[in-house]
Design a protein around this motif. Structure first.
Motif, short mmCIF file in Angstrom:
data_model
loop_
_atom_site.label_atom_id
_atom_site.label_comp_id
_atom_site.label_asym_id
_atom_site.label_seq_id
_atom_site.Cartn_x
_atom_site.Cartn_y
_atom_site.Cartn_z
N THR A 230 62.21 -40.92 0.86
CA THR A 230 62.51 -39.61 0.22
C THR A 230 61.42 -38.84 -0.22
OG1 THR A 230 63.64 -41.10 -1.24
CG2 THR A 230 64.76 -39.03 -0.84
N ARG B 186 60.02 -36.49 2.46
CA ARG B 186 61.18 -35.52 2.53
C ARG B 186 61.22 -34.29 1.57
NH1 ARG B 186 65.96 -39.03 4.35
NH2 ARG B 186 67.34 -37.55 3.31
N GLN C 172 58.41 -26.17 2.77
CA GLN C 172 59.20 -25.40 3.42
C GLN C 172 59.66 -24.21 2.60
OE1 GLN C 172 62.51 -27.82 4.97
NE2 GLN C 172 61.54 -27.92 7.09
N THR D 94 58.12 -32.08 1.95
CA THR D 94 58.44 -31.26 3.21
C THR D 94 59.43 -30.06 2.62
OG1 THR D 94 58.67 -33.42 4.26
CG2 THR D 94 58.54 -31.12 5.66
N LEU D 95 60.29 -30.33 2.05
CA LEU D 95 61.37 -29.38 1.45
C LEU D 95 60.71 -28.41 0.50
CD1 LEU D 95 64.63 -31.25 0.63
CD2 LEU D 95 64.34 -29.05 2.03
#
Lengths: 292, 44
Positions: free
Chosen positions: A50, A53, A60, A56-57
């Motif tokens: 996680t 991830r 982003q 990355t979020l």
């Protein structure tokens, strides 16, 4: 989720340890401990998956913020550019007006001077739309009431006020109009007011010209030019294009005939018609393009 | 000094960056009795 469960389970374990000091609930304590172990293991497995991830979020999110800022900056640049373009169009049209005026000073012929002045006023009516546009908030629409007031005043002064004994009255309700509609409407309004001056009050007669603008339901507004001058001779069947000396067809084509209607539709009479003591020309403008 | 200069005429200085518009203003002002001192393109 797994991490949250782990935290709760940890708390449960510690609580059970304290409880078992007084009450020997070893089975329950062991169960809770087992549960904690399971939660801990799950967390250990899930977390490495996680974390990237989540990272990355976050990344982003940062990128999208950057993109939004860039978009906003580009939007502002475009707005400034568009404002500048309208400003330059207005300036160029103003130069054309100057050229007409300067040319008119080279002739002594009254009629020629008048033709130049009419042309100057027509171009001025267009320049005024662009001026209103670059002063407007959204650069696409203008307040036609303000526009009509300025245009009417400018036409009045171009006819040599205050020596002319014609006064101007206006009742204008705010109407927001798109630029492509405002240009032909401005041209037509210019013709109507100019005509009222030219034909309504010969030999320095006094009187008044009244311009009204009302916003009606269904996106239709009514513009009306009325004067209390000599009126239109009964034997003259007035046609809009012959009366104004302008190819009304061309103007109306540009405006889309479904959008602008001149005159009274019932009698099939396009153009100014005589009323008791003067002439009147109503103009119905549809602000929303009719659906085909 | 231009021939039409009259001591009593009100004087005007035109500041306009568009040469043709300045020319129009000069013409219009002269016609209504102004004496145009000069037409310059900037206030500086």
């Amino acid at each position: 989720m797994a991490f949250g469960l782990f935290i709760v389970a940890c708390g449960g374990t510690h609580f059970m340890e304290v409880v078992t000091i007084w009450i020997p609930g070893y089975v329950l304590s062991a169960t809770v401990k087992l549960f904690t172990a399971a939660a801990s293991l799950t967390t250990a497995i899930v977390l490495p998956l996680t974390v990237p991830r989540i990272l990355t979020l976050v990344q982003q999110e940062k990128i999208s913020e950057q993109v939004t800022a860039e978009l906003r900056a580009s939007e502002e640049r475009k707005e400034a550019l568009l404002r500048e373009v309208h400003h330059r169009i207005k300036n160029n049209l103003a130069v054309i007006c100057s050229l007409f005026y300067l040319q008119s000073t080279h002739t002594k012929d009254e009629e020629t001077v008048q033709i130049f002045q009419e042309m100057e006023n027509r171009v001025h009516s267009m320049a005024l739309v662009h001026e209103s546009l670059y002063r407007s908030e959204n650069l696409a629409r203008i307040n036609f009431a303000e526009y009509a007031q300025t245009l009417a005043n400018d036409i009045l002064s171009s006819h040599g006020c205050p020596s002319v004994a014609v006064c101007l009255k206006s009742e204008l309700e705010p109407v927001i109009m798109s630029a492509d509609l405002a240009i032909p409407c401005g041209l037509i309004l210019n013709e109507l007011i100019s005509n009222a001056f030219k034909h309504g009050f010969p030999d320095g007669a006094s009187g008044e010209i009244k311009v009204t603008l009302r916003s009606g339901p269904g996106g239709i507004c009514a513009l009306c030019v009325q004067d209390n001058g000599v009126g239109i001779a009964a034997d003259l069947q007035p046609k809009f294009d012959s009366i104004t000396g302008l190819e009304a067809g061309a103007v109306l084509n540009r405006a889309d005939p479904r959008c602008v209607r001149v005159g009274q539709e019932r009698s099939g009479n396009l153009g100014p018609f005589a009323v008791y003591g003067g002439s009147l020309c109503p103009l119905n403008i549809c602000l929303v393009r009719p659906v085909l | 000094m231009p021939a039409e200069y009259m001591p009593r005429a009100p004087r005007a200085l035109i500041v306009e960056d568009e040469a043709l518009i300045a020319e129009e203003l000069r013409e219009r002002l002269s016609r209504i009795g102004f004496f145009v001192i000069a037409a310059v393109d900037t206030a500086r």
